[in-house]
Write a protein that holds these residues in place. Sequence first.
Motif: not given
Length: 128
Positions: A17-19, A57-61, A66-68
Amino acid sequence: QVQLVESGGGLVQAGGSLRLSCAASGRSISMYAMGWFRQAPGKDREFAAAISWHGDSTYYADSVKGRFTISRDNAKNTVYLQMNMLKPEDTAIYYCAKYRYVTSSFQGSEASQSYDYWGQGTQVTVSS
């Protein structure tokens, strides 16, 4: 003018993991949606995640869903990207960017031209 500075990148083993952090200065970003993009060697820059100005509200590729996790702290003028279960294909330079418009109807734009300020990027390398 807005200056964006990313930090938190590095070398990590697959599964780790990284932040990442993106600190803004010069102007408040609290009224703007923000995004994270990435560019792998030899590839075009691609959208990774975005968050509305209020953060609810968040959006992901699909590749990172599920990971980010993208989040923000408007009091600190900072946006974050928590990256878990990293894969070698996540290796890239990661950029944060400010959405061009003030809007209450942000729908998670993946188009880089919709963002007007960019950081210099932070390198993420995932070893297998």
